[in-house]
Design a protein around this motif. Sequence first.
Motif, PDB file in Angstrom:
ATOM      1  N   ARG A  94       3.558  64.739 -10.798  1.00 28.90           N
ATOM      2  CA  ARG A  94       3.875  64.641 -12.052  1.00 28.90           C
ATOM      3  C   ARG A  94       2.834  65.092 -13.028  1.00 28.90           C
ATOM      4  O   ARG A  94       1.804  65.074 -12.659  1.00 28.90           O
ATOM      5  CB  ARG A  94       4.373  63.095 -12.342  1.00 28.90           C
ATOM      6  CG  ARG A  94       3.214  62.199 -12.361  1.00 28.90           C
ATOM      7  CD  ARG A  94       3.621  60.653 -12.365  1.00 28.90           C
ATOM      8  NE  ARG A  94       2.499  59.923 -12.310  1.00 28.90           N
ATOM      9  CZ  ARG A  94       1.985  59.435 -13.435  1.00 28.90           C
ATOM     10  NH1 ARG A  94       2.366  59.619 -14.536  1.00 28.90           N
ATOM     11  NH2 ARG A  94       0.937  58.401 -13.430  1.00 28.90           N
ATOM     12  N   TRP A 123       9.094  67.784  -5.738  1.00 27.43           N
ATOM     13  CA  TRP A 123       8.972  66.722  -4.384  1.00 27.43           C
ATOM     14  C   TRP A 123       9.002  68.163  -3.071  1.00 27.43           C
ATOM     15  O   TRP A 123       9.483  69.287  -3.248  1.00 27.43           O
ATOM     16  CB  TRP A 123      10.115  66.240  -4.147  1.00 27.43           C
ATOM     17  CG  TRP A 123      10.249  64.920  -5.174  1.00 27.43           C
ATOM     18  CD1 TRP A 123      10.619  65.258  -6.428  1.00 27.43           C
ATOM     19  CD2 TRP A 123      10.153  63.660  -4.873  1.00 27.43           C
ATOM     20  NE1 TRP A 123      10.823  63.896  -6.961  1.00 27.43           N
ATOM     21  CE2 TRP A 123      10.538  62.956  -6.065  1.00 27.43           C
ATOM     22  CE3 TRP A 123      10.169  62.902  -3.805  1.00 27.43           C
ATOM     23  CZ2 TRP A 123      10.526  61.615  -6.061  1.00 27.43           C
ATOM     24  CZ3 TRP A 123      10.122  61.528  -3.828  1.00 27.43           C
ATOM     25  CH2 TRP A 123      10.350  60.609  -5.229  1.00 27.43           C
ATOM     26  N   GLY A 124       8.162  67.575  -1.902  1.00 25.50           N
ATOM     27  CA  GLY A 124       8.204  68.345  -0.753  1.00 25.50           C
ATOM     28  C   GLY A 124       9.618  67.921  -0.164  1.00 25.50           C
ATOM     29  O   GLY A 124      10.169  66.973  -0.703  1.00 25.50           O
ATOM     30  N   GLU A 146      -1.312  57.929  -5.878  1.00 22.18           N
ATOM     31  CA  GLU A 146      -1.664  59.091  -6.556  1.00 22.18           C
ATOM     32  C   GLU A 146      -3.112  59.648  -6.742  1.00 22.18           C
ATOM     33  O   GLU A 146      -3.971  58.748  -6.703  1.00 22.18           O
ATOM     34  CB  GLU A 146      -0.797  59.331  -7.886  1.00 22.18           C
ATOM     35  CG  GLU A 146      -1.241  58.328  -9.017  1.00 22.18           C
ATOM     36  CD  GLU A 146      -0.425  58.419 -10.099  1.00 22.18           C
ATOM     37  OE1 GLU A 146       0.819  58.925 -10.295  1.00 22.18           O
ATOM     38  OE2 GLU A 146      -0.735  57.487 -11.043  1.00 22.18           O
ATOM     39  N   VAL A 175       4.792  59.413  -1.838  1.00 22.43           N
ATOM     40  CA  VAL A 175       6.022  58.354  -1.717  1.00 22.43           C
ATOM     41  C   VAL A 175       6.591  58.388  -0.308  1.00 22.43           C
ATOM     42  O   VAL A 175       6.574  59.377   0.535  1.00 22.43           O
ATOM     43  CB  VAL A 175       7.073  58.782  -2.745  1.00 22.43           C
ATOM     44  CG1 VAL A 175       8.326  57.885  -2.617  1.00 22.43           C
ATOM     45  CG2 VAL A 175       6.487  58.984  -4.009  1.00 22.43           C
ATOM     46  N   TYR A 191       0.919  63.536 -19.771  1.00 20.35           N
ATOM     47  CA  TYR A 191       1.924  62.968 -20.489  1.00 20.35           C
ATOM     48  C   TYR A 191       2.108  61.516 -19.903  1.00 20.35           C
ATOM     49  O   TYR A 191       2.555  61.361 -18.730  1.00 20.35           O
ATOM     50  CB  TYR A 191       3.131  63.340 -20.355  1.00 20.35           C
ATOM     51  CG  TYR A 191       2.945  65.065 -20.797  1.00 20.35           C
ATOM     52  CD1 TYR A 191       3.010  66.119 -20.119  1.00 20.35           C
ATOM     53  CD2 TYR A 191       3.266  65.079 -22.293  1.00 20.35           C
ATOM     54  CE1 TYR A 191       3.034  67.376 -20.713  1.00 20.35           C
ATOM     55  CE2 TYR A 191       3.109  66.296 -23.020  1.00 20.35           C
ATOM     56  CZ  TYR A 191       2.969  67.381 -22.138  1.00 20.35           C
ATOM     57  OH  TYR A 191       2.915  68.891 -22.605  1.00 20.35           O
ATOM     58  N   HIS A 192       1.875  60.479 -20.396  1.00 17.29           N
ATOM     59  CA  HIS A 192       1.890  59.060 -20.046  1.00 17.29           C
ATOM     60  C   HIS A 192       3.509  58.781 -19.540  1.00 17.29           C
ATOM     61  O   HIS A 192       4.456  59.210 -20.185  1.00 17.29           O
ATOM     62  CB  HIS A 192       1.709  58.160 -21.063  1.00 17.29           C
ATOM     63  CG  HIS A 192       1.693  56.631 -20.650  1.00 17.29           C
ATOM     64  ND1 HIS A 192       0.935  56.232 -19.733  1.00 17.29           N
ATOM     65  CD2 HIS A 192       2.780  55.736 -20.986  1.00 17.29           C
ATOM     66  CE1 HIS A 192       1.460  54.834 -19.351  1.00 17.29           C
ATOM     67  NE2 HIS A 192       2.410  54.554 -20.172  1.00 17.29           N
ATOM     68  N   GLY A 193       3.612  57.939 -18.333  1.00 14.60           N
ATOM     69  CA  GLY A 193       4.760  57.865 -17.921  1.00 14.60           C
ATOM     70  C   GLY A 193       5.489  58.773 -17.387  1.00 14.60           C
ATOM     71  O   GLY A 193       7.013  58.937 -17.319  1.00 14.60           O
ATOM     72  N   SER A 194       4.989  60.014 -16.951  1.00 10.94           N
ATOM     73  CA  SER A 194       5.818  61.173 -16.736  1.00 10.94           C
ATOM     74  C   SER A 194       6.675  61.078 -15.211  1.00 10.94           C
ATOM     75  O   SER A 194       6.288  60.139 -14.468  1.00 10.94           O
ATOM     76  CB  SER A 194       4.708  62.446 -16.721  1.00 10.94           C
ATOM     77  OG  SER A 194       4.027  62.053 -15.612  1.00 10.94           O
ATOM     78  N   ALA A 195       7.667  61.690 -15.019  1.00 12.37           N
ATOM     79  CA  ALA A 195       8.287  61.863 -13.894  1.00 12.37           C
ATOM     80  C   ALA A 195       7.943  62.675 -12.784  1.00 12.37           C
ATOM     81  O   ALA A 195       7.153  63.671 -13.152  1.00 12.37           O
ATOM     82  CB  ALA A 195       9.986  62.137 -14.149  1.00 12.37           C
ATOM     83  N   LEU A 196       8.598  62.292 -11.556  1.00 14.77           N
ATOM     84  CA  LEU A 196       8.015  63.205 -10.641  1.00 14.77           C
ATOM     85  C   LEU A 196       8.963  64.407 -10.593  1.00 14.77           C
ATOM     86  O   LEU A 196      10.104  64.366 -10.169  1.00 14.77           O
ATOM     87  CB  LEU A 196       8.018  62.382  -9.117  1.00 14.77           C
ATOM     88  CG  LEU A 196       7.141  61.076  -9.112  1.00 14.77           C
ATOM     89  CD1 LEU A 196       7.665  60.208  -8.027  1.00 14.77           C
ATOM     90  CD2 LEU A 196       5.821  61.853  -8.875  1.00 14.77           C
ATOM     91  N   ASN A 197       8.481  65.465 -11.000  1.00 16.84           N
ATOM     92  CA  ASN A 197       9.260  66.535 -11.024  1.00 16.84           C
ATOM     93  C   ASN A 197       9.458  67.757 -10.018  1.00 16.84           C
ATOM     94  O   ASN A 197      10.145  68.425  -9.886  1.00 16.84           O
ATOM     95  CB  ASN A 197       8.854  67.236 -12.688  1.00 16.84           C
ATOM     96  CG  ASN A 197       7.726  67.584 -12.395  1.00 16.84           C
ATOM     97  OD1 ASN A 197       6.960  67.198 -11.728  1.00 16.84           O
ATOM     98  ND2 ASN A 197       7.144  68.507 -13.907  1.00 16.84           N
ATOM     99  N   ASN A 213      -4.891  56.215  -7.905  1.00 13.52           N
ATOM    100  CA  ASN A 213      -4.175  55.097  -8.003  1.00 13.52           C
ATOM    101  C   ASN A 213      -3.508  54.620  -6.955  1.00 13.52           C
ATOM    102  O   ASN A 213      -2.841  55.516  -6.246  1.00 13.52           O
ATOM    103  CB  ASN A 213      -3.048  54.980  -9.348  1.00 13.52           C
ATOM    104  CG  ASN A 213      -3.863  55.204 -10.719  1.00 13.52           C
ATOM    105  OD1 ASN A 213      -4.606  54.580 -11.039  1.00 13.52           O
ATOM    106  ND2 ASN A 213      -3.359  56.226 -11.405  1.00 13.52           N
ATOM    107  N   TRP A 218       6.519  53.934  -3.739  1.00 12.44           N
ATOM    108  CA  TRP A 218       5.341  54.519  -4.115  1.00 12.44           C
ATOM    109  C   TRP A 218       4.004  54.261  -3.267  1.00 12.44           C
ATOM    110  O   TRP A 218       3.916  53.056  -3.476  1.00 12.44           O
ATOM    111  CB  TRP A 218       5.136  54.470  -5.850  1.00 12.44           C
ATOM    112  CG  TRP A 218       4.253  55.275  -6.503  1.00 12.44           C
ATOM    113  CD1 TRP A 218       4.424  56.322  -6.899  1.00 12.44           C
ATOM    114  CD2 TRP A 218       2.872  54.677  -6.934  1.00 12.44           C
ATOM    115  NE1 TRP A 218       3.194  56.684  -7.610  1.00 12.44           N
ATOM    116  CE2 TRP A 218       2.307  55.687  -7.451  1.00 12.44           C
ATOM    117  CE3 TRP A 218       2.079  53.560  -6.702  1.00 12.44           C
ATOM    118  CZ2 TRP A 218       1.038  55.461  -8.197  1.00 12.44           C
ATOM    119  CZ3 TRP A 218       0.952  53.471  -7.206  1.00 12.44           C
ATOM    120  CH2 TRP A 218       0.476  54.350  -7.891  1.00 12.44           C
TER     121      TRP A 218
END
Lengths: 107, 121
Positions: free
Chosen positions: B99, B111-112, B51, B38, B103-109, B59, B48
């Motif tokens: 992420r 970060w650097g 990934e 990102v 799990y479809h649609g997961s969040a960015l949990n 993607n 974005w």
Amino acid sequence: EIVLTQSPDFQSVTPEEKVTITCRASQAIGTNLHWYQQKPDQSPKLLIQYASQSFSGAPSRFSGSGSGTDFSLTINSLEAEDAATYYCHQSSSLPHTFGQGTKLEIK
Amino acid sequence: QMQLQESGPGLVKPSGTLSLTCVVSGDSVSSGNWWTWVRQPPGKGLEWIGEIFHSGITNYNSSLKSRVTISVDKSKNQLSLKVNSVTAADTALYYCATRHYYYHGSALNYWGQGTLVTVSS
């Protein structure tokens, strides 16, 4: 591409106030909507995932709701440390996108 | 706890190639995660980039797709980003994040801390 539109862009609030930030998606995204907090000179931190699920470590005063195209982030009893920019993010469809951000200033 | 650390040249010349790495610690790049890039231009919002999953599935944001390559190096437990034909518009703070894959649609949990890249001659 799904466009996320946040409202407001900026808000100046006093401590202990209740704040609501909204995020509207240009297409339905179910609940694949997440909220992040970014403080100055820091990386974003996940607060709420899947529209309403609190992420580990997020203070309980943060909550989220919504589904489809309309979502909101609510901060109950605002604290000085909540001064930050808040972003919504959808990972429902490619390309993933972010809202433009909402900057919260604490008076 | 997983940690992500980005690094790379802070200055890139116009028309050159931006190359960044993100070292992963506390987890394996071969685990069940999407590894994401990102970026954030100075004073602006988040964009974005793309990934990758360790199998090589990628993607990309179509706005950058023709110029971007994301890869993983399992031996070094790191991911990389290359953006070619850069212009001043590519000046930004670049973050790696992750992420869940399954799990479809997961969040960015995670970060650097981000690394700033300036495109200038």
